[in-house]
Design a protein around this motif. Sequence first.
Motif, mmCIF file in Angstrom:
data_model
loop_
_atom_site.group_PDB
_atom_site.id
_atom_site.type_symbol
_atom_site.label_atom_id
_atom_site.label_comp_id
_atom_site.label_asym_id
_atom_site.label_seq_id
_atom_site.Cartn_x
_atom_site.Cartn_y
_atom_site.Cartn_z
ATOM 1 N N SER A 1 0.801 -1.220 0.000
ATOM 2 C CA SER A 1 0.000 0.000 0.000
ATOM 3 C C SER A 1 0.839 1.278 0.000
ATOM 4 C CB SER A 1 -0.938 0.006 1.214
ATOM 5 O OG SER A 1 -0.180 -0.073 2.420
ATOM 6 N N ASP A 2 2.164 1.158 0.109
ATOM 7 C CA ASP A 2 3.010 2.349 0.119
ATOM 8 C C ASP A 2 2.938 3.070 -1.234
ATOM 9 O OD1 ASP A 2 3.845 1.959 2.707
ATOM 10 O OD2 ASP A 2 5.729 0.964 2.151
ATOM 11 N N PRO A 3 3.093 4.394 -1.241
ATOM 12 C CA PRO A 3 3.090 5.132 -2.515
ATOM 13 C C PRO A 3 4.211 4.643 -3.431
ATOM 14 C CG PRO A 3 2.943 6.634 -0.642
ATOM 15 C CD PRO A 3 3.263 5.288 -0.081
ATOM 16 N N THR A 4 3.984 4.747 -4.721
ATOM 17 C CA THR A 4 4.992 4.327 -5.700
ATOM 18 C C THR A 4 5.517 5.522 -6.483
ATOM 19 O OG1 THR A 4 3.295 3.884 -7.370
ATOM 20 C CG2 THR A 4 3.996 2.030 -5.988
ATOM 21 N N VAL A 5 6.784 5.437 -6.851
ATOM 22 C CA VAL A 5 7.387 6.383 -7.776
ATOM 23 C C VAL A 5 7.253 5.805 -9.179
ATOM 24 C CG1 VAL A 5 9.537 7.495 -8.474
ATOM 25 C CG2 VAL A 5 9.018 7.217 -6.048
ATOM 26 N N LYS A 6 6.870 6.630 -10.144
ATOM 27 C CA LYS A 6 6.731 6.200 -11.533
ATOM 28 C C LYS A 6 7.996 6.565 -12.308
ATOM 29 C CE LYS A 6 1.701 6.801 -11.562
ATOM 30 N NZ LYS A 6 0.553 7.505 -12.202
ATOM 31 N N ILE A 7 8.628 5.557 -12.879
ATOM 32 C CA ILE A 7 9.888 5.760 -13.581
ATOM 33 C C ILE A 7 9.687 5.399 -15.057
ATOM 34 C CG2 ILE A 7 12.323 5.119 -13.686
ATOM 35 C CD1 ILE A 7 11.970 4.216 -10.721
ATOM 36 N N PRO A 8 9.821 6.368 -15.979
ATOM 37 C CA PRO A 8 9.574 6.119 -17.400
ATOM 38 C C PRO A 8 10.775 5.464 -18.077
ATOM 39 C CG PRO A 8 10.120 8.422 -17.071
ATOM 40 C CD PRO A 8 10.117 7.789 -15.709
ATOM 41 N N LEU A 9 10.831 4.150 -18.014
ATOM 42 C CA LEU A 9 11.984 3.429 -18.549
ATOM 43 C C LEU A 9 11.967 3.387 -20.067
ATOM 44 C CD1 LEU A 9 12.199 0.399 -16.097
ATOM 45 C CD2 LEU A 9 13.509 2.535 -16.044
ATOM 46 N N GLN A 10 13.153 3.558 -20.643
ATOM 47 C CA GLN A 10 13.323 3.481 -22.080
ATOM 48 C C GLN A 10 14.341 2.397 -22.423
ATOM 49 O OE1 GLN A 10 14.077 7.250 -23.981
ATOM 50 N NE2 GLN A 10 12.459 8.307 -22.888
ATOM 51 N N HIS A 11 14.445 2.109 -23.693
ATOM 52 C CA HIS A 11 15.368 1.111 -24.213
ATOM 53 C C HIS A 11 16.788 1.363 -23.710
ATOM 54 C CE1 HIS A 11 17.139 -1.608 -27.161
ATOM 55 N NE2 HIS A 11 17.875 -0.636 -27.658
ATOM 56 N N GLY A 12 17.375 0.368 -23.061
ATOM 57 C CA GLY A 12 18.738 0.468 -22.568
ATOM 58 C C GLY A 12 18.870 0.913 -21.127
ATOM 59 N N ASP A 13 17.772 1.308 -20.490
ATOM 60 C CA ASP A 13 17.828 1.731 -19.088
ATOM 61 C C ASP A 13 17.986 0.512 -18.171
ATOM 62 O OD1 ASP A 13 17.374 4.267 -20.009
ATOM 63 O OD2 ASP A 13 15.432 4.531 -19.020
ATOM 64 N N ILE A 14 18.612 0.744 -17.033
ATOM 65 C CA ILE A 14 18.760 -0.298 -16.010
ATOM 66 C C ILE A 14 18.326 0.273 -14.661
ATOM 67 C CG2 ILE A 14 20.402 -1.769 -14.761
ATOM 68 C CD1 ILE A 14 22.032 -2.045 -17.240
ATOM 69 N N VAL A 15 17.647 -0.544 -13.866
ATOM 70 C CA VAL A 15 17.336 -0.201 -12.480
ATOM 71 C C VAL A 15 17.990 -1.253 -11.593
ATOM 72 C CG1 VAL A 15 15.545 0.199 -10.754
ATOM 73 C CG2 VAL A 15 15.138 0.856 -13.141
ATOM 74 N N VAL A 16 18.670 -0.796 -10.550
ATOM 75 C CA VAL A 16 19.325 -1.678 -9.584
ATOM 76 C C VAL A 16 18.785 -1.347 -8.205
ATOM 77 C CG1 VAL A 16 21.511 -2.447 -8.590
ATOM 78 C CG2 VAL A 16 21.434 -1.692 -10.985
ATOM 79 N N TRP A 17 18.377 -2.362 -7.448
ATOM 80 C CA TRP A 17 17.969 -2.086 -6.071
ATOM 81 C C TRP A 17 18.436 -3.204 -5.146
ATOM 82 C CZ3 TRP A 17 14.620 -3.481 -9.930
ATOM 83 C CH2 TRP A 17 13.787 -4.581 -9.723
ATOM 84 N N GLY A 18 18.775 -2.800 -3.934
ATOM 85 C CA GLY A 18 19.264 -3.729 -2.931
ATOM 86 C C GLY A 18 19.330 -3.022 -1.589
#
Length: 212
Positions: A161-178
């Motif tokens: 239920s926490d709010p979300t951030v919207k990230i407009p990913l495009q070709h070649g983008d990477i997201v890393v989380w840890g």
Amino acid sequence: MDLFSDHPTTPVMIATGAYWLPGFALPVMPTLWQVLAQHLAAYPAQRMMTPMGHLMSVATSSMGDWGWVGSTQGYGYSAQDPATQQAWPAIPAVMQALSTAAALQAGYANFVADSCLINVYAPGSKMGLHQDRDEQDFTQPIVSVSIGMPATFLFGGVKRSDPTVKIPLQHGDIVVWGGASRRYYHGVSVVKPHAHSLTGLRRINLTFRKAK
């Protein structure tokens, strides 16, 4: 919460321990796409079953020691492709090197994935908010590579239920989380038709993990 009106060109911290790396995969994309296309021809993406008995809207394939699978018995990792009962192929060197470099860019040294989940999105498909929690070592990050059609990535918090951030990913983008955000909820909004010159009406996402 939509914080990004323009596509950035430098890394962006989206939460503690989570980074968006715009265009990070583009330098190796020709080789990356070649090996990925060969893999999908040999190991076609298939729509897995949810525990509720419904087919997922996203089709999947895998590489590495462990492939992610879904069935009415639940979600998890298997050393074999359920369609063929054969072992998954190894992660190609270009992909392994890219995931390790992206993890390092986000502050996670010595990441070596043993699983690469390949999600294939068609227009109208999506991925609901979920946690990556089937792995054994939560000290290891998740590395997610976007290929083809754009998509809106949703990154939330420790509760669904926490709010979300919207990230407009495009070709070649990477997201890393840890780290602190390793088990944050995340997902993909409904993908809109916007044909890409490389993939056509497909968005392909590579998710590298240390499963075992």
